[in-house]
Design an enzyme around this catalytic site. Structure first.
Site, mmCIF file in Angstrom:
data_model
loop_
_atom_site.group_PDB
_atom_site.id
_atom_site.type_symbol
_atom_site.label_atom_id
_atom_site.label_comp_id
_atom_site.label_asym_id
_atom_site.label_seq_id
_atom_site.Cartn_x
_atom_site.Cartn_y
_atom_site.Cartn_z
ATOM 1 N N ARG A 31 -5.557 -8.635 -8.759
ATOM 2 C CA ARG A 31 -6.573 -9.411 -9.466
ATOM 3 C C ARG A 31 -6.928 -8.710 -10.770
ATOM 4 N NH1 ARG A 31 -9.542 -13.107 -7.179
ATOM 5 N NH2 ARG A 31 -11.384 -12.559 -8.380
ATOM 6 N N HIS B 143 1.300 0.566 -13.008
ATOM 7 C CA HIS B 143 2.038 -0.666 -13.339
ATOM 8 C C HIS B 143 3.518 -0.317 -13.510
ATOM 9 C CE1 HIS B 143 2.685 -4.618 -15.155
ATOM 10 N NE2 HIS B 143 3.484 -3.993 -16.003
ATOM 11 N N ASN C 39 1.667 2.992 -2.662
ATOM 12 C CA ASN C 39 1.006 3.914 -3.604
ATOM 13 C C ASN C 39 -0.305 4.444 -3.028
ATOM 14 O OD1 ASN C 39 2.403 4.243 -6.339
ATOM 15 N ND2 ASN C 39 2.661 2.060 -5.878
ATOM 16 N N GLY D 215 0.779 -1.230 0.000
ATOM 17 C CA GLY D 215 0.000 0.000 0.000
ATOM 18 C C GLY D 215 0.813 1.284 0.000
HETATM 19 C C1 GRF Z 1 3.529 -1.066 -7.482
HETATM 20 O O1 GRF Z 1 4.813 -1.147 -8.027
HETATM 21 C C2 GRF Z 1 2.489 -0.951 -8.554
HETATM 22 O O2 GRF Z 1 2.954 -0.343 -9.706
HETATM 23 C C3 GRF Z 1 2.155 -2.386 -8.859
HETATM 24 O O3 GRF Z 1 2.238 -3.063 -7.632
HETATM 25 C C4 GRF Z 1 3.117 -2.341 -6.766
HETATM 26 C C5 GRF Z 1 2.319 -2.075 -5.520
HETATM 27 O O4 GRF Z 1 3.114 -1.561 -4.490
HETATM 28 N N1 GRF Z 1 0.874 -2.517 -9.495
HETATM 29 P P1 GRF Z 1 2.454 -0.877 -3.219
HETATM 30 O O5 GRF Z 1 1.518 -1.905 -2.591
HETATM 31 O O6 GRF Z 1 1.741 0.340 -3.673
HETATM 32 O O7 GRF Z 1 3.605 -0.574 -2.312
#
Ligand code: GRF
Length: 197
Positions: free
Chosen positions: A96, A114, A19, A17
């Site tokens: 998912r 991504h 991001n 989490g």
């Molecule tokens: C990020 O690198 C995002 O781009 C990808 O999964 C990762 C999630 O990381 N889809 P976090 O849970 O936000 O630390």
């Protein structure tokens, strides 16, 4: 911007989490055009949930294993998001693939981040795949979600150079630093382009 005029975000997570946290922090600024209304996880032990709770954000676990069918699960996800009157759904490490039913329920309202320069390296291991391919640079992409795997229209991208000695973890951490800047900016851009709803 007053709290009532901010658009409402749902953030979908499965893991750390970081991001999500970046979006929560950006959204706390009075001038930011969105607020985080709910965090939804498919995993009850996702560390993201505790982080969201610390910020006083409602959290909901919708665990696919607890539903008799995929349709039932998808319907619960759709109903929950609608209950919160969400304007934009942000996938942030949600592991998912959303079904056509869910994607069609929220046209142009679901975005994802991504860790590659899409269309290069879609799928589950984009950082490892960039290293294995011997790429000189990779990056991160925010894109609209369609039924494909990391295939929807691109909203924003940032490049990250690959350095000698990079491991998957080191490179992913460097990419994430960029993601934490890019995702809030991309959300802001999408919000400004949303039709009034
Ligand atoms: C990020 O690198 C995002 O781009 C990808 O999964 C990762 C999630 O990381 N889809 P976090 O849970 O936000 O630390």
């Amino acid at each position: 911007m007053s709290l009532t005029s901010k658009k409402k975000l749902a953030i979908l997570v499965s893991g750390t989490g970081s991001n999500m946290q970046a979006l929560i922090e950006a959204a706390k600024k009075p001038s930011y055009p969105a607020k985080v209304q709910v965090v939804i996880s498919d995993k009850k032990n996702a560390p993201a949930l505790e982080k969201a709770r610390k910020h006083g954000i409602p959290t909901i676990v919708i665990d696919p294993k607890l539903f008799g069918s995929k349709i039932d699960h998808d319907q619960m996800l759709i109903t929950t998001i609608k209950q919160y009157q969400i304007n934009l759904i942000c996938l942030a490490g949600y592991m998912r693939i959303l079904s056509k039913t869910v994607v069609d329920a929220f046209p142009k309202k679901i975005i994802n981040i991504h860790p590659s320069l899409l269309p290069s390296f879609p799928g589950l291991h984009p950082v490892k795949d960039a290293l294995t391919a011997g790429a000189k640079e990779t990056g991160t992409t925010v894109h609209f979600v369609d039924e494909g795997v990391d295939t929807g229209p691109i909203i924003a991208q940032v490049k990250v150079s690959i350095q000698k000695g990079d491991t998957e973890d080191i490179l992913h951490e460097r990419i994430k630093k960029e993601e934490h800047i890019l995702y809030p900016k991309a959300v802001e851009k999408v919000i400004h382009e949303l039709k009034t709803d």
